[in-house]
Every structure is written in C-alpha cells, then in structure tokens.
Scaffold this active site. Structure first.
Site, PDB file in Angstrom:
ATOM      1  N   TYR A 140       0.849  -1.188   0.000  1.00 46.83           N
ATOM      2  CA  TYR A 140       0.000   0.000   0.000  1.00 46.83           C
ATOM      3  C   TYR A 140       0.885   1.239   0.000  1.00 46.83           C
ATOM      4  O   TYR A 140       1.834   1.327   0.788  1.00 46.83           O
ATOM      5  CB  TYR A 140      -0.894   0.012   1.237  1.00 46.83           C
ATOM      6  CG  TYR A 140      -1.844   1.187   1.290  1.00 46.83           C
ATOM      7  CD1 TYR A 140      -2.872   1.320   0.364  1.00 46.83           C
ATOM      8  CD2 TYR A 140      -1.710   2.171   2.273  1.00 46.83           C
ATOM      9  CE1 TYR A 140      -3.738   2.394   0.405  1.00 46.83           C
ATOM     10  CE2 TYR A 140      -2.584   3.252   2.324  1.00 46.83           C
ATOM     11  CZ  TYR A 140      -3.596   3.368   1.392  1.00 46.83           C
ATOM     12  OH  TYR A 140      -4.458   4.431   1.432  1.00 46.83           O
ATOM     13  N   ASP A 235       9.405   2.967   0.188  1.00 47.84           N
ATOM     14  CA  ASP A 235       8.337   3.598   0.960  1.00 47.84           C
ATOM     15  C   ASP A 235       8.466   3.175   2.428  1.00 47.84           C
ATOM     16  O   ASP A 235       8.210   2.031   2.781  1.00 47.84           O
ATOM     17  CB  ASP A 235       6.983   3.180   0.370  1.00 47.84           C
ATOM     18  CG  ASP A 235       5.795   3.823   1.080  1.00 47.84           C
ATOM     19  OD1 ASP A 235       6.015   4.510   2.108  1.00 47.84           O
ATOM     20  OD2 ASP A 235       4.657   3.638   0.601  1.00 47.84           O
ATOM     21  N   LYS A 267       3.569   8.885   9.132  1.00 50.36           N
ATOM     22  CA  LYS A 267       3.212   8.243  10.409  1.00 50.36           C
ATOM     23  C   LYS A 267       4.098   8.719  11.572  1.00 50.36           C
ATOM     24  O   LYS A 267       3.901   9.839  12.030  1.00 50.36           O
ATOM     25  CB  LYS A 267       3.161   6.727  10.221  1.00 50.36           C
ATOM     26  CG  LYS A 267       2.064   6.360   9.174  1.00 50.36           C
ATOM     27  CD  LYS A 267       1.665   4.902   9.128  1.00 50.36           C
ATOM     28  CE  LYS A 267       0.413   4.727   8.274  1.00 50.36           C
ATOM     29  NZ  LYS A 267       0.637   4.219   6.935  1.00 50.36           N
TER      30      LYS A 267
HETATM   31  C1  PLP Z   1       0.019   4.652   5.567  1.00 48.00           C
HETATM   32  C2  PLP Z   1       0.857   4.420   4.376  1.00 48.00           C
HETATM   33  C3  PLP Z   1       0.839   5.294   3.277  1.00 48.00           C
HETATM   34  C4  PLP Z   1      -0.168   6.401   3.139  1.00 48.00           C
HETATM   35  O1  PLP Z   1      -0.026   7.380   4.111  1.00 48.00           O
HETATM   36  P1  PLP Z   1      -1.306   8.330   4.432  1.00 48.00           P
HETATM   37  O2  PLP Z   1      -0.738   9.332   5.393  1.00 48.00           O
HETATM   38  O3  PLP Z   1      -2.353   7.454   4.999  1.00 48.00           O
HETATM   39  O4  PLP Z   1      -1.714   8.951   3.148  1.00 48.00           O
HETATM   40  C5  PLP Z   1       1.752   5.092   2.265  1.00 48.00           C
HETATM   41  N1  PLP Z   1       2.629   4.089   2.318  1.00 48.00           N
HETATM   42  C6  PLP Z   1       2.673   3.207   3.343  1.00 48.00           C
HETATM   43  C7  PLP Z   1       3.691   2.124   3.350  1.00 48.00           C
HETATM   44  C8  PLP Z   1       1.772   3.336   4.402  1.00 48.00           C
HETATM   45  O5  PLP Z   1       1.784   2.440   5.390  1.00 48.00           O
END
Ligand code: PLP
Length: 431
Positions: A140, A235, A267
């Site tokens: 994701y 990511d 996060k």
């Molecule tokens: C949570 C997440 C995102 C998206 O971040 P948001 O602040 O929810 O838009 C992107 N990449 C990873 C790996 C994530 O866990």
C-alpha cells in the site's frame, strides 16, 4: 448491533468514517468511538478504556498524548496555526531526518503519506522521462490513482481488486508484480526496461499483514533498477522511525551498503499530526519546484503544529525506545504462538522488526506468507472471532487481518500480562 453514534455518523459520512478500515467492515459490529487517549490506552465515548494495539496505525510510537509532545504542539499553537511561509522548525526537522537516516540530503514535507509517494513517483518520472511504475501486489502506498492497483491496507480489507474511478491509462502505467519475486522484476525489466521510471516498494511490507522482504529482495531491486536506469523508491511511511531510528533501511540496506534513490516517510515522522515527507539526494530532490520542473505544493505542508509534534517525537525516540518496543514484540510474538498453539488454532505469526501480525489458518504446509496471494489465502473469519473476543476483553486490535499490530514504548509488562490472558481466552473462542 449498531451503536447510535455509528448510525448517526453513517447518515452524514460514507460508512460513517473518514478512512475505510475504521468502519469494522471485515470484522463486523460497530467501531469504537474514541473520546481520548493516553499512553497505551484509548478511552471510548462510553468511558471504557481499551488497551490499544492500533496506535493511530503507527504514529503513536511513544504512546498516546506523550506530555512533551502535547506541550510542544500547545506552544506551537499559541504562536499561530499556519503561516504558509517557511519556519526554522521545518529546517530542524529536515536536519533531524537527514542525520537519523543518512544516505539522503534533502527533504520535502507533505501532509500525508499518499502525497509523499505520489510525489516521489512524479519525481521519478520527471527524472527519467519514462512512464511506467512497478509496484507489488499487497503493498500500500496511499490512495493516488497510479498506486491503487492491487493495494494492501483498506483495499485488501475490503477485498477489492483496486478502485473504481481510476482511468485505464493510470492503471496501464502501473505494472503490478508479486512481492518477493525478483525473477518477475527481472523479466519486467528485460521486456520493458527502457520504459520503467521506478520500482516502488514498501521497505518491509506491512499492509497485507506483515510480510518481510526475503533476504536479497530489496538489494536485488536496487541492483536491477540501477542496471536499467530506473529509480528505487523505498516507501518507509510505515516502517520509517518505527522499526529503528533509521527505519527498515537502518536494519538492512545501511549494513548491506546500498541505498534507494528516494525514501518516503510519514506516520511516526509526524508524531500523530498530519505530516509526511519524501527525501533523497540533492541532485534528485532539486528537480522539485521551485528549483526544478517537477511541480508539487501544499497549503498546509510543513504545518508548524505537525512539525512540532514530529520534531519532539523523533527527539524522544532514542535507542531505549526501540529496544523497549523490540523486546515487547519478541514477548508478544511468543505469547501469540504459545496461546494459539495451545488452543489448536492454525496460524503463523510474522515479524518485520517490531512489527507483527498473525495470518490465520494453515497455509500450504504452514509455510510463511511471502506475498499477497498467500496473505489472501488466510482464513479471515478466524480473525473476526478473535478480534471480537479481544474487544470484549478491553483490547483494541487493528480491525483487519491485513494490518500490523502497533506497539508503543509505554506497552509494559502489565500490558503484556493483560494481552497474554486475553489472547488465551480469544484463542479458545476461535477454536
Ligand atoms: C500509511 C501508508 C501510506 C499512506 O499514508 P497516508 O498518510 O495514509 O496517506 C503510504 N505508504 C505506506 C507504506 C503506508 O503504510
């Protein structure tokens, strides 16, 4: 049973929520509405305290409402909420991220992880003049069009192949490959290597449940992208500053001697406030406007309250914090394995650093989950039963079998004991 507050929310918001997985769709029942949070606990609107394993889906590394973080935000708020102009605190946060991670020179702040990864992809396309992106099924990267195909997290929870409203053009520019399958990446590069702008991957996959990269996978992505003139986007929105002071890369790439071209963070980096970032070498990052031709902007980017929360969180996230969380993860994995085995519940506990999740059911010969197909083959009905038993015992788990459990630095022996007792009971309920 649908609570009144949930029914009222559903009348005015789709699904009653601001983000899909919160709606308890895959476990059933009504979501717990939260009034406040402190330390390892969240308090519901009916004044029930829950031991929290969601941690705001990652940011609450230090526990909820850590006094120093709240005080920093309070002080920032007293000076004004948003200026739309540079602040010294942004520079300080950029410096802190650079010094913790290493291998990067410049940082661009955004408000969400979605924007950070979307911008990294645009930057890769701008830098290479190529269109195609490789992503892995079950990873994701936020909800931008080109990254929603076979995405994990809420898309996995809802059992969707992708999303309506994404154009065939956007989907066609995204090649989705199985995670942990370097041969598939090799083939894609052999076939279309001169069209591939970037490979984007979760540093360690944790949005289809926790699926660590097999040894050599990330290094192999680095080698293949370099050979073909494509960029590697790692990511770390979820893993960054959570699994170590330098994220997953600090546990792997740094020791192995390789570095992705671009990182994304979010996060923990925002300490519970809306803040995320992309980062990389100056040569690449300076392709972003206003220096370069790749446009990106944000009215609230680098917001002073969010920067204050991030800066204070990272300042407090010292080696002791990571050691505490790692030790708790070890103990909790042990408890899960013991109690589920005792009760005869088929399962696999998987780890990536301090991140953990449980896959339910046998799997082929009890083999570990290495990709999305394996993850989807689990028996999510077992989890729904387990989840509700835990909830009844005052423990809030992520309401999806496809999400990691999040531990904070204030999850102590007392919380472990509560989890142990509750897991033993929930395991019996599942059997
Ligand atoms: C949570 C997440 C995102 C998206 O971040 P948001 O602040 O929810 O838009 C992107 N990449 C990873 C790996 C994530 O866990």
């Amino acid at each position: 049973m649908t609570s009144n507050e949930f029914a009222e929310a559903q009348r005015v918001m789709p699904g009653g929520v601001s983000s899909p997985v919160r709606a308890f769709g895959s476990v059933g029942g009504s979501p717990v509405f939260i009034e406040s949070a402190r330390g390892a606990y969240v308090m519901s609107t009916d004044s029930t305290p829950y031991l929290d394993m969601v941690g705001s889906w990652g940011p609450a590394l230090l526990g909820h409402a850590r006094p120093e973080v709240i005080e920093a935000v309070r002080q920032a708020a007293s000076r004004g909420l948003s200026f739309g102009a540079p602040t010294r605190a942004e520079t300080a946060l950029a410096q802190m991220i650079i010094s913790r991670v290493g291998g990067i020179e410049k940082v661009r702040f955004t408000s969400t992880g979605t924007e950070a990864v979307m911008t990294a992809v645009r930057l890769a396309r701008g830098a290479t003049g190529r269109d195609l992106i490789i992503k892995f099924a079950g990873c994701y990267h936020g909800h931008s069009d080109s990254l929603l195909a076979a995405a994990g997290s809420g898309v996995a929870t809802a059992g969707l192949p992708g999303s309506a409203g994404v154009t065939p053009g956007a989907a066609a520019d995204t090649l989705v490959l199985p995670y942990n399958d370097l041969a598939a990446v090799e083939e894609a590069f052999a076939a279309r290597g001169d069209q591939i702008a970037a490979v984007v991957t979760e540093a360690a996959a944790a949005n289809m449940g926790v699926v660590p990269p097999v040894p050599g996978f990330n290094a192999g992505l680095r080698r293949l992208t370099s050979e073909h003139g494509a960029l590697l986007i790692q990511d770390e929105v979820l893993t960054g500053f959570r699994v170590s002071s330098a994220g997953w890369w600090g546990l792997e790439g740094r020791d192995e001697g390789w570095c992705p071209d671009l990182f994304t963070f979010g996060k923990v980096a925002g300490g519970g406030m809306p803040l995320a970032a992309l980062a990389g070498p100056a040569e690449l990052m300076d392709l972003l406007a206003p220096v370069g031709p790749v446009y990106q902007a944000g009215t609230l980017s680098g917001n002073p309250l969010a920067v204050a929360a991030g800066l204070t969180t990272l300042t407090l996230a010292d080696s002791g914090v990571y050691a505490t969380i790692d030790a708790f993860a070890d103990q909790l994995s042990g408890v899960l394995t013991t109690r589920l085995t005792e009760a005869g519940v088929p399962h696999r506990v998987q780890r990536a650093g301090s991140l953990l999740s449980v896959f339910w059911g046998e799997g082929p010969a009890g083999a570990p989950v290495v990709n999305y197909a394996d993850a989807q083959a689990q028996d999510t009905a077992l989890f729904a039963t387990f989840f509700h038993s835990m909830l009844d015992q005052g423990i809030l788990l992520p309401p999806s079998a496809f999400e990691a459990w999040f531990i904070s630095a204030v999850h102590t022996d007392a919380e472990l004991e509560r989890l142990d007792a509750a897991i033993a009971t929930a395991a019996k309920a599942v059997r």
